[in-house]
Write a protein that holds these residues in place. Sequence first.
Motif: not given
Length: 183
Positions: A47, A79-80, A76
Motif C-alpha cells: 500500500t 476501507d481506510k 484497502q
Amino acid sequence: MTEEIIIAGFGGQGVLSLGKILCYSAIMQNQEVSWMPSYGPEMRGGTANVTVILSDDRISSPVLKSFDTAIILNQQSMDKFVNEVKPGGTLIYDPNGIVHHPERKDINIYRIPGAALAAELGNPQTFNMIIMGAFLKVKPIVLLENVKKGLEKSLPERHHKLIPLNIEAIQKGSSNVETVHVL
C-alpha cells in the motif's frame, strides 16, 4: 483556496508520482504545496498513499486527519480512508478490485475506470494520469497547461517524449469520469 487531498492505492500505480505532479502543477500557478508520502516496505504491490495540500496561503502542517478529496485506487485504501473524507467532500475511485463500493450520502462520489482506460491506451503506465484527468474534471483547481509544465519539471528529460501521451491520458480521464452521487 485550500484543497487537502489523500491519494491512496498500491505501490506501482503511480500514487506518489501523481501527487508529485499535482504539486509541481500547483507550484506553476504560484500556489503553496505540501507533499507527504507514506508507503510500506514492500513498495511495488504494497500500500502507498500521499497527502497533498494545495493552497493560496502558507501551509502550517502537512499532517491531516480528514480530507477535502480522497482519490482511492484499491479496496484497502477505500476501507481506510472512505470515512476520512470531510462531509461535503469528494471521493474519486477506480472500481477495479473494489468489492465494497462507497455508500456515504454526505459526500460527492465519482468513479473512473482508470485501469480499463489505461489498457485501451495500450500503456498501463498512463493509469495515474487518467486518474489526474478525472480529478481535474471534478475539481479544476490546476490548469492543464500547468500540468504540462509540472510533467516537464517532474519527469526526467529522457521521458519528455511521453508528455503528449500523458496529456492524452489526462484528457481521457477527464472525459470518462462517472458521477455516482452528488450533493
